[in-house]
Enzyme design. Sequence first.
Site, short mmCIF file in Angstrom:
data_model
loop_
_atom_site.label_atom_id
_atom_site.label_comp_id
_atom_site.label_asym_id
_atom_site.label_seq_id
_atom_site.Cartn_x
_atom_site.Cartn_y
_atom_site.Cartn_z
N HIS A 1 0.80 -1.22 0.00
CA HIS A 1 0.00 0.00 0.00
C HIS A 1 0.83 1.27 0.00
O HIS A 1 0.25 2.36 0.05
CB HIS A 1 -0.92 0.04 1.22
CG HIS A 1 -2.11 -0.87 1.13
ND1 HIS A 1 -3.24 -0.55 0.41
CD2 HIS A 1 -2.34 -2.10 1.64
CE1 HIS A 1 -4.13 -1.53 0.51
NE2 HIS A 1 -3.60 -2.48 1.24
N LYS B 1 -8.40 13.40 5.49
CA LYS B 1 -7.53 12.23 5.41
C LYS B 1 -6.49 12.33 6.51
O LYS B 1 -6.38 13.36 7.19
CB LYS B 1 -6.85 12.13 4.04
CG LYS B 1 -6.13 13.40 3.61
CD LYS B 1 -5.58 13.27 2.19
CE LYS B 1 -6.69 13.43 1.18
NZ LYS B 1 -6.82 12.31 0.29
N ARG B 2 -5.75 11.26 6.69
CA ARG B 2 -4.66 11.25 7.67
C ARG B 2 -3.73 12.44 7.43
O ARG B 2 -3.41 12.78 6.29
CB ARG B 2 -3.91 9.93 7.56
CG ARG B 2 -2.74 9.75 8.48
CD ARG B 2 -2.31 8.28 8.48
NE ARG B 2 -2.05 7.78 7.14
CZ ARG B 2 -0.84 7.74 6.57
NH1 ARG B 2 0.22 8.19 7.23
NH2 ARG B 2 -0.68 7.24 5.35
N LYS C 1 0.70 14.06 1.96
CA LYS C 1 -0.67 14.36 1.54
C LYS C 1 -0.89 15.86 1.35
O LYS C 1 -1.89 16.29 0.80
CB LYS C 1 -1.67 13.78 2.53
CG LYS C 1 -1.65 12.24 2.54
CD LYS C 1 -2.63 11.66 3.54
CE LYS C 1 -2.55 10.14 3.61
NZ LYS C 1 -3.11 9.48 2.41
N THR D 1 -8.75 6.28 -1.47
CA THR D 1 -10.14 5.89 -1.68
C THR D 1 -11.08 7.05 -1.36
O THR D 1 -12.22 7.07 -1.82
CB THR D 1 -10.54 4.67 -0.83
OG1 THR D 1 -10.23 4.92 0.55
CG2 THR D 1 -9.80 3.42 -1.29
N LYS E 1 -14.74 8.15 -3.06
CA LYS E 1 -15.98 8.43 -2.32
C LYS E 1 -16.51 9.81 -2.65
O LYS E 1 -17.72 10.00 -2.84
CB LYS E 1 -15.71 8.30 -0.82
CG LYS E 1 -15.32 6.91 -0.37
CD LYS E 1 -14.64 6.94 1.00
CE LYS E 1 -13.98 5.60 1.29
NZ LYS E 1 -13.04 5.66 2.43
#
Length: 825
Positions: A371, A562-563, A568, A670, A674
């Site tokens: 991942h 998100k985390r 990110k 993901t 969504k």
Amino acid sequence: MSSIDTHFATRRNVALQPGTLQAALLDRLTRTLGKNPDSATARDIYDALSLAVREELTLRWLATQRRVANAHVKRVCYFSVEYLPGRSLLNALSSLEGGLLQEARAALREMGHDLDDIAAQEVDPGLGNGGLGRLAACFLDSLATLHYPAVGYGIRYDYGIFTQVIGTDGGQREVASSWLRLRNVWETASGNVRFTVRFGGRIKAPENAAPGDLHRWVDTTDIYAIGFDQLTPGNRGPTVNHLRLWSGRAITPFQIDAFNAGDYAAAVHEQVEAKNLSRVLYPDDSTPQGKELRLKQQYFFVSASLQDILATHLSEGRTLASMPDSIAIQLNDTHPAVAIPELMRLLVDEHGLPWAESGQITTEVFSYTNHTQLPEALETWPVAMFERLLPRHLQIIYLINRDFLQSVETRYPGDDERRRRLSIIDDGGDRRVRMAHLAVIGSHRVNGVAQLHSDLMRMHVFSGFADMYPDRFINVTNGIAVRRWLKQSNPGLSALLTEHLGSCWENDLEELGRLTGAADDPEFRRQFRGIKRTNKQRLADEIMRRTGVELSVNSLFDVQVKRIHEYKRQLLNLLYVVTRYQRIRENPRAEVVPRTVIFAGKAAPGYAMAKAIIKLINNVARTIDADPAMHDKLRVVFLPDYDVSLAQRIMPAADLSQQISTAGMEASGTGNMKLALNGALTIGTLDGANIEIRDHVGAENVFIFGLTAEEVAARRPGYRPQRELDANPELKKTLDLIESGFFSPGRPDDAKPVVNRLLSDGEPFLVLADFAAYALAQDQVDALYASEDEWSHKAIVNCLNMGYFSSDRSIREYADRIWAVKPVM
């Protein structure tokens, strides 16, 4: 017909059927819980309704297990340290056919209760942290919906990850999550499912035994793993699978001699040590004790799971040699990789199989999903720690490595550098066990989770292995469970789709493709906008309740949830927010598109920079909120303690989806799926699944910006952020304002670590390098949002072209290309 099947068939007359739910609820409320309906609390009602629904699921689960056993088929066993299933009541009611969700709503209304208020009594299970856990839960949903025989395995964490609290300084504080403080109606303690897990000790070899022969692991410290089952129903079908979670218990839970001697701590020491294994997800590994606990946790859960799998396999009269035809074990990332030497140990030492045969069985049973390419996520463990905790497993790893390196030498004679690079044991400095290498060598398939990620994995992270085993590496792009992320999360849009398509899309998301022309229908666009506005108001009400910040649903809802991690790039988003803030301050009369920027996510407790980013976000949000000139132009909100239930409010309300990771670093994502499925437009880099989303929805319907993965790799050597600053005066003003302490009065140094990181030579995430392109893309967002009808058209196109990104498609690919399993109806 078996007794179970007969019981199931007869119970169908009195179990949950249309018209029977209220009677079942009252029965559980009075007879099981001993509560008076007139004085029952909302929690009492929730417990009673959940018990009634769980009983129906249990009957279906028993029938499912019987069908699978009779069919004598291959099962999937999914190993993951994280699961984020979300709340169960509405999911179960929605999954059961016969309109039970509507019946429950009507029955509770008649009793003076609202179903949504009752469902809100449930606490999200604290079994995961982010995308890894949510993906695992989506996969379990799809496995059941598609009727594949499957079991999920993990750890029953007492306190999960943590509850995130934001302090007065804007920083994150971690508080123990007490999700199990009340009875968890949805789990069943399986008292007869109990296995011994061992640590420490020493290896006792028979005389003249070779290393791969049977050895005895003796003088160990032993604990029990106790199984707890949570049922996973398929949508509108008879299949119910289960997730089996392990909790640690001491074999001798209480030392009465120590207690009587006054040493009360010693009396319960063994119980405390055993339960520590299932206390929290990802204990802080900044200490040696934390590192050791993580390794023990991973071994604890895979050992119990493998013992359970073997016990079931042998009880059905199957041979160990037939395991590859009967069992497929998927390792969800590197955390469960110690399962490979554990299965070898069980086969060789406990069941007496020869080493070579055990190795072949093991490789054919296991497959591994990678991942991430982040080095810190490709786990390694000190050899000394492994030797102390799992001495036999280290011996087995050495043997696996010996056999593998012999094959490397045969293929590449004299290439010592290749041998060193591919070895499971890293001999440089502090000798370590490379768990990702072990997972690749011990599995018959290795998959990435988006096409770009899989390509980079083959070309870089595992290039040497891909050279040796080119057929071992494949791609299976991630997907999401449409039942959770559209049917339940967005009832308005679900109803609109069902009006045009029927309910077929629930189990076949690609049916949405039949509606793509609806984007050109003015009435469909009008209805779509109305649904989005309702969802935005619902989220605004939730934000008001949680934070006291009042939002306008007329503003563009710009979402990054998100985390919190540097790759990110929440910082890139925040830099633009501050830039936008300065533009409005400098030209207050200018026409601007009103925007609400919503952040949510947790930082790992030991990740100082991620925590500094959260603090800066909150301080910027507080400053903007206090400026009256911004209220109808720009708002910023950080929503604490992000979880599945909150995500189910955010995803349907979002207009803009921020997917802005440094290209080449996000495996898939993901959240991007969504949000797009719920009608948000993506602003993002060509990273992870963003590329495939662009290809499916059309490049004209997303906002792509920034460096590509290849350009990032070329830019990193010699990257100097100061040059970006010198070339962009507006960006320099933004960083200067942040560094000045403007957003943290009285604490002028709060933001300095963040600014220093952004300006450090070689900053690996190239935040400033992508800023100008990002700001330009945001200008395009504003221009499009000003045209309501055009924005709606593109949002609908996004939604209706997301059929490929269903987890049902992902699971079918796993089943066909990796597991070789078939559905059982």
